[in-house]
Write a protein that holds these residues in place. Structure first.
Motif, PDB file in Angstrom:
ATOM      1  N   ARG A   1       1.467  -0.785 -13.811  1.00 48.35           N
ATOM      2  CA  ARG A   1       0.844  -1.104 -12.517  1.00 48.35           C
ATOM      3  C   ARG A   1       1.357  -0.156 -11.435  1.00 48.35           C
ATOM      4  O   ARG A   1       0.596   0.315 -10.584  1.00 48.35           O
ATOM      5  CB  ARG A   1       1.123  -2.553 -12.132  1.00 48.35           C
ATOM      6  CG  ARG A   1       0.212  -3.554 -12.837  1.00 48.35           C
ATOM      7  CD  ARG A   1       0.582  -4.998 -12.458  1.00 48.35           C
ATOM      8  NE  ARG A   1       0.729  -5.213 -11.036  1.00 48.35           N
ATOM      9  CZ  ARG A   1      -0.288  -5.335 -10.182  1.00 48.35           C
ATOM     10  NH1 ARG A   1      -1.543  -5.265 -10.632  1.00 48.35           N
ATOM     11  NH2 ARG A   1      -0.067  -5.552  -8.895  1.00 48.35           N
TER      12      ARG A   1
ATOM     13  N   HIS B   1      -4.647  18.460  -8.970  1.00 50.62           N
ATOM     14  CA  HIS B   1      -4.597  17.188  -9.686  1.00 50.62           C
ATOM     15  C   HIS B   1      -3.418  17.211 -10.654  1.00 50.62           C
ATOM     16  O   HIS B   1      -3.602  17.267 -11.879  1.00 50.62           O
ATOM     17  CB  HIS B   1      -5.912  16.924 -10.442  1.00 50.62           C
ATOM     18  CG  HIS B   1      -7.109  16.917  -9.541  1.00 50.62           C
ATOM     19  ND1 HIS B   1      -7.899  18.040  -9.328  1.00 50.62           N
ATOM     20  CD2 HIS B   1      -7.640  15.922  -8.765  1.00 50.62           C
ATOM     21  CE1 HIS B   1      -8.871  17.729  -8.483  1.00 50.62           C
ATOM     22  NE2 HIS B   1      -8.731  16.458  -8.123  1.00 50.62           N
TER      23      HIS B   1
ATOM     24  N   GLN C   1       0.826  -1.207   0.000  1.00 45.98           N
ATOM     25  CA  GLN C   1       0.000   0.000   0.000  1.00 45.98           C
ATOM     26  C   GLN C   1       0.863   1.261   0.000  1.00 45.98           C
ATOM     27  O   GLN C   1       0.570   2.248   0.659  1.00 45.98           O
ATOM     28  CB  GLN C   1      -0.943   0.004   1.209  1.00 45.98           C
ATOM     29  CG  GLN C   1      -1.844  -1.219   1.316  1.00 45.98           C
ATOM     30  CD  GLN C   1      -2.828  -1.317   0.129  1.00 45.98           C
ATOM     31  OE1 GLN C   1      -3.390  -0.316  -0.284  1.00 45.98           O
ATOM     32  NE2 GLN C   1      -3.003  -2.521  -0.382  1.00 45.98           N
TER      33      GLN C   1
ATOM     34  N   GLN D   1      -0.139   3.368 -11.919  1.00 43.88           N
ATOM     35  CA  GLN D   1      -1.537   3.397 -11.505  1.00 43.88           C
ATOM     36  C   GLN D   1      -1.640   3.430  -9.976  1.00 43.88           C
ATOM     37  O   GLN D   1      -2.459   4.166  -9.404  1.00 43.88           O
ATOM     38  CB  GLN D   1      -2.269   2.172 -12.059  1.00 43.88           C
ATOM     39  CG  GLN D   1      -3.753   2.126 -11.725  1.00 43.88           C
ATOM     40  CD  GLN D   1      -4.509   3.328 -12.265  1.00 43.88           C
ATOM     41  OE1 GLN D   1      -4.314   3.715 -13.417  1.00 43.88           O
ATOM     42  NE2 GLN D   1      -5.357   3.940 -11.435  1.00 43.88           N
ATOM     43  N   ALA D   2      -0.793   2.646  -9.319  1.00 41.17           N
ATOM     44  CA  ALA D   2      -0.793   2.636  -7.856  1.00 41.17           C
ATOM     45  C   ALA D   2      -0.347   3.988  -7.309  1.00 41.17           C
ATOM     46  O   ALA D   2      -0.885   4.472  -6.301  1.00 41.17           O
ATOM     47  CB  ALA D   2       0.117   1.525  -7.335  1.00 41.17           C
TER      48      ALA D   2
ATOM     49  N   ALA E   1      -0.821   6.878  -8.818  1.00 41.93           N
ATOM     50  CA  ALA E   1      -1.926   7.813  -9.042  1.00 41.93           C
ATOM     51  C   ALA E   1      -2.988   7.655  -7.968  1.00 41.93           C
ATOM     52  O   ALA E   1      -3.525   8.649  -7.437  1.00 41.93           O
ATOM     53  CB  ALA E   1      -2.515   7.589 -10.429  1.00 41.93           C
ATOM     54  N   THR E   2      -3.311   6.418  -7.625  1.00 37.93           N
ATOM     55  CA  THR E   2      -4.300   6.165  -6.572  1.00 37.93           C
ATOM     56  C   THR E   2      -3.825   6.708  -5.237  1.00 37.93           C
ATOM     57  O   THR E   2      -4.579   7.343  -4.489  1.00 37.93           O
ATOM     58  CB  THR E   2      -4.583   4.660  -6.466  1.00 37.93           C
ATOM     59  OG1 THR E   2      -5.026   4.175  -7.746  1.00 37.93           O
ATOM     60  CG2 THR E   2      -5.629   4.367  -5.416  1.00 37.93           C
ATOM     61  N   TRP E   3      -2.563   6.455  -4.944  1.00 40.81           N
ATOM     62  CA  TRP E   3      -1.988   6.940  -3.674  1.00 40.81           C
ATOM     63  C   TRP E   3      -1.989   8.461  -3.639  1.00 40.81           C
ATOM     64  O   TRP E   3      -2.315   9.081  -2.623  1.00 40.81           O
ATOM     65  CB  TRP E   3      -0.572   6.400  -3.526  1.00 40.81           C
ATOM     66  CG  TRP E   3       0.170   6.984  -2.350  1.00 40.81           C
ATOM     67  CD1 TRP E   3       0.152   6.551  -1.062  1.00 40.81           C
ATOM     68  CD2 TRP E   3       1.037   8.142  -2.365  1.00 40.81           C
ATOM     69  NE1 TRP E   3       0.923   7.351  -0.269  1.00 40.81           N
ATOM     70  CE2 TRP E   3       1.489   8.330  -1.044  1.00 40.81           C
ATOM     71  CE3 TRP E   3       1.450   9.021  -3.358  1.00 40.81           C
ATOM     72  CZ2 TRP E   3       2.349   9.363  -0.695  1.00 40.81           C
ATOM     73  CZ3 TRP E   3       2.321  10.053  -3.014  1.00 40.81           C
ATOM     74  CH2 TRP E   3       2.762  10.209  -1.702  1.00 40.81           C
TER      75      TRP E   3
ATOM     76  N   ALA F   1      -3.941  10.610  -5.239  1.00 41.29           N
ATOM     77  CA  ALA F   1      -5.298  11.160  -5.091  1.00 41.29           C
ATOM     78  C   ALA F   1      -5.734  11.112  -3.639  1.00 41.29           C
ATOM     79  O   ALA F   1      -6.330  12.077  -3.114  1.00 41.29           O
ATOM     80  CB  ALA F   1      -6.267  10.388  -5.975  1.00 41.29           C
ATOM     81  N   ALA F   2      -5.444  10.010  -2.932  1.00 43.20           N
ATOM     82  CA  ALA F   2      -5.822   9.900  -1.520  1.00 43.20           C
ATOM     83  C   ALA F   2      -5.003  10.856  -0.666  1.00 43.20           C
ATOM     84  O   ALA F   2      -5.510  11.447   0.302  1.00 43.20           O
ATOM     85  CB  ALA F   2      -5.635   8.464  -1.043  1.00 43.20           C
ATOM     86  N   THR F   3      -3.727  11.021  -1.034  1.00 40.66           N
ATOM     87  CA  THR F   3      -2.854  11.888  -0.245  1.00 40.66           C
ATOM     88  C   THR F   3      -3.264  13.357  -0.354  1.00 40.66           C
ATOM     89  O   THR F   3      -3.176  14.120   0.620  1.00 40.66           O
ATOM     90  CB  THR F   3      -1.392  11.712  -0.709  1.00 40.66           C
ATOM     91  OG1 THR F   3      -1.014  10.336  -0.569  1.00 40.66           O
ATOM     92  CG2 THR F   3      -0.447  12.577   0.104  1.00 40.66           C
TER      93      THR F   3
END
Length: 829
Positions: A597, A578, A549, A600-601, A603-605, A607-609
């Motif tokens: 991969r 963004h 994670q 993408q991980a 980008a997800t991290w 956005a949450a941060t």
């Protein structure tokens, strides 16, 4: 001489002579074999122990004695073996052709003539020994054994062209070191074998070559004496040597003894010379090549002899017997060996004045027979013996004295030459401690000497390996041509990239850095090895990071970082909340699937941060809305540029229509007395993010405390108030309380309670400065006159609405005379 059979097994190297002798001895009830080297005796001892058991086998050398009470099989050096065979059923002498050696030949000749087994005697040696054996021992049966493999001349080769499993033979320490150093640079390194090394060190160097840790071994001609090596090619760095008397060319038999190390058992071997340096390349003559390949050499016609049982009536009689002519025509007087040279030097010295009588003379001769392990020459060796004799003449060497001498050598510091000198010295003391009547507490002192020798040998082996072996280069030379998927590269938990446990570099994040200790010549090879394995290693690393994670990933100065390295830079573009992820070049080493991969991980991290910056995102979105109007959009852009706040006098609020204020308030904008700000962006999380993104370069106050001490540069979200700084939303809270108190007073002058300000940590002086910036005028109360008592009058305040400053009109004084006067006038005004 007994009635036992005598067999001379003669032939070139790699004919299985020693193996045959071991088999024959183990077939008898008892036996003894004499060897030219202590390490050979030890090697055969281990083999016989495996067959007969430890309690049945003894090892006896000048420096070591392992002799169980029930021992029946003895492995000895030639000097330590019983002169007449010791009454054993089987007796053998290995490398009997050493009877022609200038230094030790007389010992081998004596054992060849007198050491006999009750049932069987075996003499092992080169075929050149046959004529003198037939002449001196007519009843001996001659057995010739052919070589198991073929030996072929391969000509001269450069160092870079030497095949793996090669031995390079040199005839000086300097040449050995030079060749070994070149092999370390270009081929990963080499084992080193020299006569000056202790047997333990030689064994460890040989074991390093035999195990395949290195593919090359550099040696002096000591390699030709019975060392069983897995060598396929022998290269001569020189064809001349100093034999103790003069510099001369090797004889064909000596060349063959060394070249014969190539090829073991059924595996063929080659020999040649080494083309190195700018000098002439040594070359074999056609006659020498023919002799070596066909094993045809001039026979030995003379063996060196010296009286083995001299008389001990006096020193003069002893010296005369040792220099007596040999009794047979096939024997030649032995050149003066080191023991006889020391005896003759000391015979006329005061130290030998009291050496009289057979017992004393014999004991003195035994002292002179101490081997010169240090190889410092007769004079130095004779002085050492003289000091030794001072104690031996009185009876024994004291245990305290011997222990002190051993302790002096128990130091592993120093370079190769220093350690070799200590080993030579401790071998002298090991020999002394083995004598049955020289040292008190002999067993204890002998054990101490062996322990120190073992420790020094370990240290010398480590120094030689450190200097002449680059293990990782050796491994990579073997592995670089293989399939990258099969390259034995692993990644340690601390990020070190290993090839068979040897570090080649470090992986920080997804960046590979070559080991900083690598030489310039090795860096290219290490980089190539690392890059071959990186796709697999980094792919595994990316999957592990995704599975965790994104543990350890952080934002710093506009970059996503992990383990101190950038993974990507952030490009804010037109949408700061963004930003676009721009991966660093190192991620290009990842396979495409793994790279996608990971991105993408990330980008997800990200956005949450960046979720705490949602209030700023709303402001950016509203600023793009045409319905907001130009005045509101201008104010929003000012807030966005200020990253959540802007001073009221710079916000252009006077141009904002009043009907737009509710719209802005719904976006979370607060119109304060001194600042326009978004309170949600004054919290620690969004301020830390704005700083980490590199958007807000002002100093960061991580906890965003209400009040902080002042500094030259205001932290983001604060405004100055005297010697302190107050967060803008707290400042607004204090100012609103002041306006409320003013409204409730309904008077021009009023009092203000500082409790709220003080509760936030604001000092009274700072509170007054903050109020002053908002238009409040401080009217301190008059002090009571002297002699007047009662409560003091309260401080009062007045409020004056801030007026827009009009620019001062400058009087027209006419054009200045020049630019300098104009600047001076501006300063005066």
């Amino acid at each position: 001489m007994t009635d036992g059979t005598i067999t001379a097994v003669l032939g070139p190297t790699n004919t299985g002579k020693t193996h045959l002798a071991i088999e024959r001895m183990c077939g008898h009830s008892s036996g003894a074999i004499g060897f030219p080297l202590r390490l050979l005796a030890r090697e055969v001892y281990d083999r016989v122990v495996a067959i007969k058991g430890e309690s049945q086998v003894a090892l006896i050398t000048g420096e070591e004695r392992i002799e169980p009470a029930s021992a029946r099989y003895f492995c000895c050096t030639a000097e330590a073996m019983p002169r007449t065979g010791g009454g054993h059923a089987f007796v053998a002498l290995d490398e009997a052709q050493l009877s022609a050696d200038r230094e030790r030949g007389h010992v081998f000749t004596d054992r060849l003539l007198h050491a006999r087994g009750r049932e069987e005697t075996m003499l092992l040696g080169a075929a050149t020994l046959e004529p003198v054996v037939r002449s001196l021992i007519p009843r001996a049966e001659i057995v010739e054994r052919p070589r198991f493999s073929t030996l072929t001349h391969a000509g001269a080769r450069k160092l870079s062209r030497l095949p793996p499993r090669s031995a390079i033979v040199a005839f000086s320490v300097e040449q050995v070191y030079a060749v070994a150093e070149m092999l370390r640079r270009f081929r990963g390194g080499a084992a080193v074998v020299m006569g000056a090394l202790s047997p333990e060190t030689r064994n460890k160097q040989v074991a390093m070559f035999q195990s395949g840790e290195v593919d090359y071994i550099v040696a002096t001609d000591a390699i030709g004496m019975g060392l069983n090596l897995d060598v396929t090619h022998v290269a001569f760095a020189s064809l001349t040597k100093f034999d103790g008397v003069r510099q001369r060319r090797l004889t064909p038999a000596e060349m063959a003894q060394i070249a014969g190390r190539a090829g073991r058992h059924q595996k063929d071997g080659t020999f040649g010379t080494l083309a190195a340096g700018k000098g002439p390349v040594p070359e074999f003559t056609d006659e020498e090549v023919y002799a070596i390949e066909e094993h045809r050499f001039a026979p030995l016609t003379k063996l060196f002899w010296r009286e083995a049982e001299p008389r001990f009536d006096s020193l003069r009689t002893l010296i005369a017997d040792l220099e007596a002519p040999p009794p047979e025509a096939e024997l030649a007087p032995a050149p003066e060996a080191i023991d006889l040279a020391a005896l003759k030097r000391l015979a006329d010295e005061p130290v030998a004045r009291d050496v009289k009588g057979p017992g004393s003379v014999r004991r003195f001769w035994e002292a002179c027979s101490l081997p010169d392990f240090r190889q410092l020459g007769p004079d130095v060796h004779a002085r050492f013996i003289a000091r030794l004799w001072q104690d031996l003449a009185q009876g024994y060497l004291g245990a305290d004295y011997v222990a002190a001498r051993i302790a002096e050598l128990d130091r592993v510091q120093g370079d190769i030459d220093t350690l070799q000198g200590r080993i030579a010295a401790i071998r002298s003391w090991a020999y002394i401690c083995q004598r049955p009547d020289w040292v008190l507490a002999r067993d204890e002192m002998a054990a101490r000497a062996r322990a120190v020798e073992a420790k020094l040998s370990d240290a010398l082996h480590a120094r030689l390996t450190e200097r002449f072996v680059n293990r990782r280069t050796t491994i990579l030379m073997k592995s670089l041509g293989t399939d990258p998927a099969l390259l034995p590269v692993t990644l340690a938990e601390n990020g070190t990239l290993l090839v068979e446990d040897e570090p080649i570099g470090h992986v920080e994040g997804f960046r590979f850095k070559v080991d900083h200790t690598a030489s310039h010549g090795d860096r290219k090879m290490l980089l190539a090895a690392g890059e071959k394995a990186l796709p697999r290693i980094l792919s595994d690393r990316a999957e592990a990071l995704i599975a965790s994670q994104m543990e350890g990933v952080s934002l710093n100065d506009g970059a996503i970082r992990w383990q101190g390295q950038d993974l990507a830079r952030l490009d804010p573009g037109s949408d700061a909340v963004h930003p676009r992820i721009v991966p660093v070049r190192e991620l290009g080493a990842l396979p495409d699937t793994a790279r996608e991969r990971l991105l993408q991980a990330l980008a997800t991290w990200l956005a949450a941060t960046l979720a705490p910056l949602e209030p700023l995102a709303r402001l950016e979105e509203a600023a793009k809305n045409p319905e907001a109007g130009s005045q509101a959009r201008a104010l929003l852009l000012g807030l966005i540029g200020g990253h959540g706040f802007v001073a009221r006098d710079k916000a252009g609020i006077e141009h904002l229509p009043k009907e737009m204020r509710p719209f802005l308030r719904r976006l979370g904008v607060t119109f304060g007395a001194l600042d326009v700000f978004a309170p949600a962006l004054l919290k620690p999380a969004p301020r830390a993010l704005l700083h980490a993104l590199g958007y807000d370069r002002r100093p960061l106050q991580e906890a965003m405390q209400p009040v902080v001490e002042g500094s030259k540069t205001s932290p983001a979200g604060y405004r100055p108030a005297g010697k302190q700084m107050v967060r803008v939303d707290i400042a607004e809270k204090i100012l609103r309380a002041a306006h409320q108190a003013r409204a409730e007073a309904k008077a021009r002058r009023f009092t203000l309670d500082p409790a709220l300000a003080i509760s936030t940590g604001l000092a009274p002086e700072s509170w007054r400065r903050l109020l002053g910036a908002a238009g409040f005028r401080y009217l301190p109360a008059r002090k009571l006159a002297d002699g007047v008592f009662g409560p003091p009058a309260p401080d009062l305040w007045e409020w004056h609405a801030a007026r827009r400053r009009q620019p001062r009109r400058k009087p027209d004084r006419g054009p200045p005379a020049n630019g300098a006067f104009a600047a001076l006038a501006d300063l005066v005004r």
